[in-house]
Design an enzyme around this catalytic site. Structure first.
Site, PDB file in Angstrom:
ATOM      1  N   ASP A 188       0.929  -1.258  -0.016  1.00 14.45           N
ATOM      2  CA  ASP A 188      -0.146  -0.144  -0.068  1.00 14.45           C
ATOM      3  C   ASP A 188       0.934   1.170   0.062  1.00 14.45           C
ATOM      4  O   ASP A 188       0.509   2.434  -0.315  1.00 14.45           O
ATOM      5  CB  ASP A 188      -0.816  -0.019   1.297  1.00 14.45           C
ATOM      6  CG  ASP A 188      -1.831   1.060   0.948  1.00 14.45           C
ATOM      7  OD1 ASP A 188      -2.608   1.189   0.283  1.00 14.45           O
ATOM      8  OD2 ASP A 188      -2.112   1.908   1.994  1.00 14.45           O
ATOM      9  N   ARG A 189       2.059   1.230   0.403  1.00 10.98           N
ATOM     10  CA  ARG A 189       3.081   2.374   0.402  1.00 10.98           C
ATOM     11  C   ARG A 189       3.511   2.815  -0.961  1.00 10.98           C
ATOM     12  O   ARG A 189       4.012   3.836  -1.115  1.00 10.98           O
ATOM     13  CB  ARG A 189       4.294   1.877   1.261  1.00 10.98           C
ATOM     14  CG  ARG A 189       3.809   2.043   2.761  1.00 10.98           C
ATOM     15  CD  ARG A 189       3.535   3.604   3.187  1.00 10.98           C
ATOM     16  NE  ARG A 189       3.054   3.589   4.435  1.00 10.98           N
ATOM     17  CZ  ARG A 189       2.420   4.568   5.165  1.00 10.98           C
ATOM     18  NH1 ARG A 189       2.273   5.831   4.489  1.00 10.98           N
ATOM     19  NH2 ARG A 189       2.225   4.586   6.510  1.00 10.98           N
ATOM     20  N   MET A 204      -8.076   6.317   2.963  1.00 11.83           N
ATOM     21  CA  MET A 204      -8.003   7.388   2.147  1.00 11.83           C
ATOM     22  C   MET A 204      -6.703   7.592   1.028  1.00 11.83           C
ATOM     23  O   MET A 204      -6.602   8.503   0.331  1.00 11.83           O
ATOM     24  CB  MET A 204      -8.315   8.562   2.651  1.00 11.83           C
ATOM     25  CG  MET A 204      -9.562   8.643   3.563  1.00 11.83           C
ATOM     26  SD  MET A 204     -10.947   8.690   2.505  1.00 11.83           S
ATOM     27  CE  MET A 204     -10.654  10.006   1.499  1.00 11.83           C
ATOM     28  N   ARG A 205      -5.668   6.629   1.260  1.00  6.71           N
ATOM     29  CA  ARG A 205      -4.475   6.812   0.550  1.00  6.71           C
ATOM     30  C   ARG A 205      -4.847   6.670  -0.833  1.00  6.71           C
ATOM     31  O   ARG A 205      -4.136   7.375  -1.709  1.00  6.71           O
ATOM     32  CB  ARG A 205      -3.339   5.812   1.086  1.00  6.71           C
ATOM     33  CG  ARG A 205      -1.787   6.051   0.403  1.00  6.71           C
ATOM     34  CD  ARG A 205      -1.066   5.225   0.950  1.00  6.71           C
ATOM     35  NE  ARG A 205      -0.832   5.567   2.253  1.00  6.71           N
ATOM     36  CZ  ARG A 205      -0.900   4.819   3.393  1.00  6.71           C
ATOM     37  NH1 ARG A 205      -1.291   3.828   3.302  1.00  6.71           N
ATOM     38  NH2 ARG A 205      -0.346   5.369   4.368  1.00  6.71           N
ATOM     39  N   ALA A 206      -5.743   5.814  -1.367  1.00  3.10           N
ATOM     40  CA  ALA A 206      -6.020   5.695  -2.942  1.00  3.10           C
ATOM     41  C   ALA A 206      -6.549   7.023  -3.502  1.00  3.10           C
ATOM     42  O   ALA A 206      -5.948   7.297  -4.444  1.00  3.10           O
ATOM     43  CB  ALA A 206      -6.780   4.538  -2.985  1.00  3.10           C
TER      44      ALA A 206
END
Length: 662
Positions: A192-193, A273-275
């Site tokens: 995910d990073r 919310m990173r996407a």
């Protein structure tokens, strides 16, 4: 209380160092000379335009120019200004086998002992500040280094708390990783990073492949002349990147496109919310790159194609990728949401609301395993590795419910690759005693005790303890290792009852999930019909094992002896490749060997041979019913290994650890 320790800045590279870096075979291959790989080049350029995107994960088979393109990127990056001085942006490579001291830095022992002052030697992350941190084979990176990368990527700083020092330094970098999915997947946290992901493959176009070979051979004949030929194109590309960086602050991201991004991420049910943030930053970067001043729908689509494929994986066994038709459908519905003045209704029901956003297949409990049609199978003998089906065989029932399994552990202390299964000697973990080599960090008590007997001859009457380099003692640490877990699955007629084989395959999938989490290599041997087939050779890619199990056939005879002998062969072969990785054989059977008059005795003899090979073993007894023959218990004794019933495999039902007997 924090100690003030000087942290010397990584020195700028001079012409000699840059020339030395360029001496490598791929380091100076021009970015503009790369043939094809348009999506990969675009992803890297967008990260160069907007470093805040978070980097790129490049997935693909070997020989697809992954490393070549990444190394060529550095020459295009704008220079970095540090303390009023301009220097080229750096690409720092993080080796898979690097120690934590090398990555984050450590106390400078030479200055401590020579000058009596605290000093800190910075690590690779300090050198990558304001540059690119490149990790080749990032999926093979040890867990303790993954933890360090996660912290640095999240905070933009590295905090060091070790050996009596406490400090931090900035480490903002573009993280670029390359990997071959066949060698295992990434931990979800690290996956995910990465802001963007790109899957690369060799072109099947003959003309393009010819051009790749032609350019590579021309480069190998005269690297300097080849680089000079493409220098104007690289210079123009670098200028365009610098110009696009300057446009970033002037690019407008209207609310309409923000709503489109939010609706798109909600449609694919991504976590957190990173996407949303990554797609927004990538869309802005793409707009700046094409020379626009306003983000448009096409910018959002490009960003979604790069940012969503790895984020929609809810499970390590889910297939990666993004279905273009599903993306089109989601974008169409996102258009409607983007035009609305009010936010769309929450939690719409797709069965009753025709305007509801589409849900991924896994949200409805659908099987998202790849369709056999058009999917190349890596095994030439068929999906289950056993060739044509034999009489009486049939497809296995779907796997039963999964569960958290008990820990199956190899006894003793090993020296294998870092993982989370069995005890091992390690550079991380708890210190158990002092050793002469300080490679595992300083053992303070051991160092003091080594110095005490020599204080008189060193002239100490009172005051501080006098230390010399020969007094240093390291810490022998005990951590955890990953093992080679070989599953021997009995898929014969006696196991073929639908409820039983469903429970068995569900247990194997649960064990495979456990192996993924503990960083093991796995192999799967299926026993059925007239042979024992290695349907999956040892690999770190457990998702392939799950696909093979789903296509497994059952029925026929039960040549258990061949299964044990085949497992013994796999253990012997892997010891030559990886001597430090210890093996654990997990057999799931009811013990009813069939196929010959003396099949049971042959199975026991083969089990004894497997036990004598030194491999640890656990037999999972799958026998059910009121009358039990206890044959699986005999096989466990013959292997001198552990024994557990299938109903006792769940960690929730039975507490404790199952250790294979030596």
């Amino acid at each position: 209380m924090s100690s003030e320790v000087p942290v010397p800045a990584a020195p700028p590279r001079g012409p000699v160092e840059i020339a030395a870096d360029a001496a490598g075979p791929d380091a100076t291959y021009p970015f503009s000379a790369v043939v094809g790989q348009d999506r990969l080049r675009l992803a890297l350029i967008l990260c160069a335009v907007h470093p805040g995107i978070g980097g790129v994960l490049v997935r693909g088979e070997k020989g697809t120019a992954k490393s070549t393109v990444v190394r060529a990127l550095t020459t295009l990056l704008p220079p970095v200004v540090t303390e009023g001085r301009e220097r080229p942006a750096r690409l720092v490579e993080l080796p898979v086998g690097a120690t934590e001291d090398r990555v984050v830095g450590s106390i400078d022992l030479e200055r401590v002992l020579r000058d009596g002052e605290k000093a800190f030697a910075p690590g690779l992350l300090a050198g990558a500040h304001d540059g690119v941190l490149y990790v080749d084979e990032v999926n093979l990176l040890h867990d303790h280094l993954v933890d360090v990368l996660l912290d640095a990527a999240a905070m933009g700083r590295v905090h060091v708390e070790r050996d009596g020092i406490s400090l931090s330094y900035p480490a903002r970098f573009v993280l670029v990783g390359t990997m071959n999915p066949e060698e295992g997947e990434l931990r979800p946290q690290l996956l995910d990073r990465f802001g963007l992901t790109v899957d690369v493959a060799a072109s099947r176009d003959v003309d393009e492949r010819v051009e790749v070979v032609r350019r590579r051979m021309a480069y190998e004949r005269d690297p300097a002349a080849f680089a000079a030929r493409y220098a104007p194109e690289d210079a123009a590309l670098a200028a365009e990147i610098a110009t696009a960086r300057g446009r970033l602050t002037g690019v407008d991201l209207p609310d309409t496109e923000l709503r489109r991004i939010a609706a798109l991420c909600a449609a694919f049910d991504v976590d957190g919310m990173r996407a949303d943030l990554v797609i927004a930053r990538t869309a802005v970067a793409h707009a700046a790159w094409r020379g626009g001043t306003r983000v448009e729908a096409d910018d959002v689509r490009v960003a979604a194609e790069l940012a969503l494929p790895h984020r929609r994986r809810r499970d390590p066994f889910d297939e990666p990728g993004l279905d273009p038709r599903q993306l089109d459908d989601a974008l169409d519905r996102a258009d409607d949401a983007a035009r609305e003045e009010e936010p769309p209704r929450s939690d719409p029901d797709p069965d009753t609301d025709p305007d509801a956003a589409p849900r991924p297949p896994e949200a409805d409990g659908a099987d998202d395993s790849p369709s056999p049609e058009g999917e190349p199978d890596p095994d030439p003998d068929g999906p289950d590795g056993g060739g044509a089906p034999e009489p009486g065989e049939r497809p296995a029932a779907p796997p039963g419910s999964e569960f958290r399994t008990r820990l199956l552990e190899v006894p003793g202390v090993g020296d294998g690759a870092p993982g989370r299964r069995s005890r091992s000697r390690s550079n991380r973990g708890r210190a158990v005693h002092a050793i002469e080599s300080p490679s595992g960090g300083i053992h303070l008590v051991g160092t003091v005790l080594a110095a005490v007997p020599h204080q008189g001859e060193r002239g100490r009457a009172s005051g501080r303890l006098r230390l010399e380099a020969r007094d240093l003692r390291g810490a022998q640490r005990e951590g955890r290792e990953g093992n080679l877990v070989i599953f021997v699955v009995d898929a014969s007629g006696s196991m073929a009852a639908r409820e039983r084989i469903s429970a068995v395959t569900g247990a194997v999938v649960s064990l495979l999930r456990d192996a993924y989490q503990r960083r093991d290599k796995v192999a799967v041997i299926v026993v059925r019909g007239s042979a024992a087939d290695v349907v999956l050779p040892p690999t770190s890619s457990v998702d392939i094992a799950v696909r093979r199990l789903r296509s497994m056939r059952t029925g026929g005879k039960s040549p258990l002896a061949q299964g044990f002998l085949r497992a013994r062969e796999v253990v012997a072969r892997e010891r030559l490749r990886d001597p430090a990785r210890r093996a654990l054989v997990v057999t799931l059977t009811d013990g009813r060997a069939t196929g010959a008059r003396d099949a049971v005795e042959k199975a026991r003899a083969a089990a004894r041979l497997l036990g004598e090979s030194g491999a640890a073993s656990v037999t999972v007894d799958c026998e059910t019913g009121m009358v039990r023959l206890g044959l699986a218990v005999d096989l466990a004794r013959a292997q001198r290994g552990g024994y557990v019933r299938l109903t006792e495999m769940s960690a929730q039902q039975v507490a404790g650890v199952v250790r294979a007997a030596a």
